[in-house]
Write a protein that holds these residues in place. Structure first.
Motif, PDB file in Angstrom:
ATOM      1  N   ALA A  73      14.411 -14.423 -30.570  1.00 37.88           N
ATOM      2  CA  ALA A  73      14.432 -15.101 -29.274  1.00 37.88           C
ATOM      3  C   ALA A  73      15.750 -14.935 -28.522  1.00 37.88           C
ATOM      4  O   ALA A  73      15.744 -14.773 -27.295  1.00 37.88           O
ATOM      5  CB  ALA A  73      14.116 -16.584 -29.455  1.00 37.88           C
ATOM      6  N   ALA A  77      14.041 -13.435 -25.369  1.00 39.54           N
ATOM      7  CA  ALA A  77      13.432 -14.479 -24.533  1.00 39.54           C
ATOM      8  C   ALA A  77      14.150 -14.627 -23.199  1.00 39.54           C
ATOM      9  O   ALA A  77      15.346 -14.363 -23.087  1.00 39.54           O
ATOM     10  CB  ALA A  77      13.445 -15.812 -25.275  1.00 39.54           C
ATOM     11  N   SER A  79      13.287 -17.631 -21.353  1.00 43.04           N
ATOM     12  CA  SER A  79      13.271 -19.078 -21.175  1.00 43.04           C
ATOM     13  C   SER A  79      14.305 -19.771 -22.060  1.00 43.04           C
ATOM     14  O   SER A  79      14.360 -19.529 -23.271  1.00 43.04           O
ATOM     15  CB  SER A  79      11.874 -19.619 -21.509  1.00 43.04           C
ATOM     16  OG  SER A  79      11.899 -21.028 -21.644  1.00 43.04           O
ATOM     17  N   VAL A  82      12.502 -21.730 -24.744  1.00 42.76           N
ATOM     18  CA  VAL A  82      12.067 -20.925 -25.886  1.00 42.76           C
ATOM     19  C   VAL A  82      13.243 -20.663 -26.816  1.00 42.76           C
ATOM     20  O   VAL A  82      13.123 -20.778 -28.050  1.00 42.76           O
ATOM     21  CB  VAL A  82      11.429 -19.599 -25.425  1.00 42.76           C
ATOM     22  CG1 VAL A  82      11.228 -18.641 -26.607  1.00 42.76           C
ATOM     23  CG2 VAL A  82      10.094 -19.862 -24.735  1.00 42.76           C
ATOM     24  N   LYS A  83      14.372 -20.327 -26.245  1.00 40.83           N
ATOM     25  CA  LYS A  83      15.569 -20.067 -27.061  1.00 40.83           C
ATOM     26  C   LYS A  83      15.990 -21.312 -27.827  1.00 40.83           C
ATOM     27  O   LYS A  83      16.359 -21.238 -29.001  1.00 40.83           O
ATOM     28  CB  LYS A  83      16.718 -19.568 -26.175  1.00 40.83           C
ATOM     29  CG  LYS A  83      16.490 -18.185 -25.600  1.00 40.83           C
ATOM     30  CD  LYS A  83      17.676 -17.746 -24.744  1.00 40.83           C
ATOM     31  CE  LYS A  83      17.448 -16.349 -24.167  1.00 40.83           C
ATOM     32  NZ  LYS A  83      18.581 -15.886 -23.334  1.00 40.83           N
ATOM     33  N   SER A 142       9.774  -8.532 -24.270  1.00 43.05           N
ATOM     34  CA  SER A 142      10.997  -9.119 -23.706  1.00 43.05           C
ATOM     35  C   SER A 142      10.640  -9.939 -22.479  1.00 43.05           C
ATOM     36  O   SER A 142       9.547  -9.826 -21.927  1.00 43.05           O
ATOM     37  CB  SER A 142      12.012  -8.023 -23.337  1.00 43.05           C
ATOM     38  OG  SER A 142      11.476  -7.166 -22.346  1.00 43.05           O
ATOM     39  N   THR A 144       9.522 -12.794 -19.912  1.00 42.65           N
ATOM     40  CA  THR A 144       8.431 -13.769 -19.922  1.00 42.65           C
ATOM     41  C   THR A 144       7.294 -13.341 -20.847  1.00 42.65           C
ATOM     42  O   THR A 144       6.576 -14.176 -21.399  1.00 42.65           O
ATOM     43  CB  THR A 144       7.876 -13.978 -18.501  1.00 42.65           C
ATOM     44  OG1 THR A 144       7.464 -12.709 -17.974  1.00 42.65           O
ATOM     45  CG2 THR A 144       8.927 -14.584 -17.588  1.00 42.65           C
ATOM     46  N   ASP A 147       8.260 -14.548 -24.178  1.00 48.97           N
ATOM     47  CA  ASP A 147       8.122 -16.012 -24.242  1.00 48.97           C
ATOM     48  C   ASP A 147       6.687 -16.412 -24.568  1.00 48.97           C
ATOM     49  O   ASP A 147       6.441 -17.219 -25.466  1.00 48.97           O
ATOM     50  CB  ASP A 147       8.531 -16.652 -22.905  1.00 48.97           C
ATOM     51  CG  ASP A 147      10.004 -16.442 -22.592  1.00 48.97           C
ATOM     52  OD1 ASP A 147      10.770 -16.108 -23.512  1.00 48.97           O
ATOM     53  OD2 ASP A 147      10.374 -16.610 -21.412  1.00 48.97           O
ATOM     54  N   PHE A 150       5.653 -15.141 -28.124  1.00 46.07           N
ATOM     55  CA  PHE A 150       6.342 -15.912 -29.160  1.00 46.07           C
ATOM     56  C   PHE A 150       5.693 -17.279 -29.347  1.00 46.07           C
ATOM     57  O   PHE A 150       5.402 -17.705 -30.467  1.00 46.07           O
ATOM     58  CB  PHE A 150       7.818 -16.097 -28.774  1.00 46.07           C
ATOM     59  CG  PHE A 150       8.575 -17.018 -29.686  1.00 46.07           C
ATOM     60  CD1 PHE A 150       9.133 -16.557 -30.873  1.00 46.07           C
ATOM     61  CD2 PHE A 150       8.746 -18.364 -29.357  1.00 46.07           C
ATOM     62  CE1 PHE A 150       9.835 -17.410 -31.716  1.00 46.07           C
ATOM     63  CE2 PHE A 150       9.441 -19.223 -30.193  1.00 46.07           C
ATOM     64  CZ  PHE A 150       9.991 -18.745 -31.373  1.00 46.07           C
TER      65      PHE A 150
END
Length: 202
Positions: A73, A77, A79, A82-83, A142, A144, A147, A150
């Motif tokens: 992430a 990522a 976002s 998300v991270k 990679s 969005t 995100d 994931f």
């Protein structure tokens, strides 16, 4: 005086023998912590059974893959949410891997090899495990796109962990393992709800 000394010495020896006998009885007559059945026990936690061993071995591999996914992430990522979630997942599951590995070692069981990133039997046998192809897609994604992938994959992964934890709660014997399972159910169910919301599902 000599007779008195002999009396005192006999009394001390008798007390010492009694203490030694009581100590051995308290230890169950086995100095290496094994019960008469041959299974290891830990004071206050009880023994373990086959369900505890299976849970620990499978959850170690399950957690390793989650940590591997979370580790992607930071560089993939877009976002911040998300991270942040990935960091939380990694921070919670890495210590649990060490804990379960310690249990297996103490039970005389082999800690499973780290199979992260490899397409092995557990991918299909263990609930929620991603295949090598799934992991490849996530590694190539990679922004969005990462995100969404994931979160979708991690929801499935968490749902598998919750199923495994419920089985351990029902069938396990080792109290620390059933308590860890209960914690997995609580924490990962909450994260599933969070990820569903991030995906717009609720």
């Amino acid at each position: 005086m000599s007779a008195q000394r002999r009396f005192v010495r006999r009394t001390v020896l008798a007390v010492t023998a009694s203490v030694a006998a009581l100590t051995l009885a308290a230890c169950g007559g086995d100095g290496d912590g094994k019960a008469s059945s041959g299974s290891r026990t830990t004071t206050g936690t009880g023994g373990h059974n086959a369900a505890d061993v299976s849970f620990s071995k499978e959850m170690i591999q399950h957690h390793r893959q989650a940590v591997e996914m979370a580790g992607l992430a930071a560089g993939h990522a877009s976002s911040a949410q998300v991270k942040s979630l990935a960091t939380k997942i990694e921070g919670a599951q890495a210590p649990e891997i060490r804990t379960m590995s310690g249990w297996l070692t103490s039970w005389g069981e082999q800690v499973p090899e780290d199979m992260s990133g490899m397409d092995h039997a557990m991918s299909s046998a263990t609930p929620g495990m991603m295949s090598e192809a799934d992991m490849g897609k996530l590694e190539k994604a990679s922004g969005t796109g990462f995100d969404a992938l994931f979160l979708t994959m991690m929801v499935e992964h968490h749902e598998g962990a919750v199923d495994m934890a419920r089985t351990e709660k029902a069938d396990g014997k080792y109290r620390p393992a059933t308590e860890l399972a209960a914690g997995v159910i609580t924490a990962q169910s909450a994260e599933i709800a969070q990820m569903d919301k991030m995906l717009g599902k609720s």
